[in-house]
Design a protein around this motif. Structure first.
Motif, PDB file in Angstrom:
ATOM      1  N   SER A 108       0.819  -1.209   0.000  1.00  0.00           N
ATOM      2  CA  SER A 108       0.000   0.000   0.000  1.00  0.00           C
ATOM      3  C   SER A 108       0.852   1.258   0.000  1.00  0.00           C
ATOM      4  CB  SER A 108      -0.942   0.007   1.209  1.00  0.00           C
ATOM      5  OG  SER A 108      -0.195   0.061   2.405  1.00  0.00           O
ATOM      6  N   SER A 109       2.126   1.127   0.339  1.00  0.00           N
ATOM      7  CA  SER A 109       3.000   2.304   0.353  1.00  0.00           C
ATOM      8  C   SER A 109       3.592   2.613  -1.032  1.00  0.00           C
ATOM      9  CB  SER A 109       4.124   2.115   1.367  1.00  0.00           C
ATOM     10  OG  SER A 109       4.958   1.047   0.958  1.00  0.00           O
ATOM     11  N   VAL A 110       3.435   1.704  -1.983  1.00  0.00           N
ATOM     12  CA  VAL A 110       3.960   1.927  -3.339  1.00  0.00           C
ATOM     13  C   VAL A 110       3.064   2.932  -4.053  1.00  0.00           C
ATOM     14  CG1 VAL A 110       4.510   0.854  -5.547  1.00  0.00           C
ATOM     15  CG2 VAL A 110       4.928  -0.389  -3.417  1.00  0.00           C
ATOM     16  N   LYS A 111       3.686   4.007  -4.521  1.00  0.00           N
ATOM     17  CA  LYS A 111       2.917   5.041  -5.210  1.00  0.00           C
ATOM     18  C   LYS A 111       2.525   4.552  -6.599  1.00  0.00           C
ATOM     19  CE  LYS A 111       4.927   8.961  -2.861  1.00  0.00           C
ATOM     20  NZ  LYS A 111       5.653  10.228  -2.971  1.00  0.00           N
ATOM     21  N   MET A 112       1.286   4.852  -6.963  1.00  0.00           N
ATOM     22  CA  MET A 112       0.749   4.523  -8.286  1.00  0.00           C
ATOM     23  C   MET A 112       0.927   3.036  -8.605  1.00  0.00           C
ATOM     24  SD  MET A 112       1.779   7.918 -10.422  1.00  0.00           S
ATOM     25  CE  MET A 112       0.828   7.415 -11.831  1.00  0.00           C
ATOM     26  N   LEU A 113       0.538   2.194  -7.681  1.00  0.00           N
ATOM     27  CA  LEU A 113       0.724   0.752  -7.825  1.00  0.00           C
ATOM     28  C   LEU A 113      -0.080   0.208  -9.009  1.00  0.00           C
ATOM     29  CD1 LEU A 113       1.865  -1.923  -6.795  1.00  0.00           C
ATOM     30  CD2 LEU A 113      -0.128  -2.086  -5.290  1.00  0.00           C
TER      31      LEU A 113
END
Length: 82
Positions: free
Chosen positions: A2-7
């Motif tokens: 969930s911390s990955v941007k633009m997953l």
């Protein structure tokens, strides 16, 4: 994760890269057929004469209207020619 941007866009990009070659191979026969048809049309003397005739008739029909200075026709008009 969930911390990955633009997953989601990243995963979609990876999926696209992985399936791209398969998609191209599936439509390759269609691409080749269209390319050959375009080459055939470019070489076709009778198709060239047909387009010339359609342009001539269109220009003649425009000569008495407010579009008298326009030389040409819309390409979708060719679908209406019988």
């Amino acid at each position: 994760m969930s911390s990955v941007k633009m997953l989601r866009p990243r995963l979609n990009s990876i999926l696209f890269k992985l399936t791209f070659e398969e998609h191209v191979n599936n439509i390759k026969p269609s691409i080749i057929a269209v390319t050959l048809a375009c080459e055939e049309l470019k070489k076709s003397e009778s198709f060239n004469k047909l387009l010339e005739l359609v342009l001539l008739v269109g220009n003649y029909m425009n000569s008495g209207s407010r579009n008298a200075q326009s030389l040409g026709f819309k390409i979708n008009f060719l679908c209406k020619v019988r």
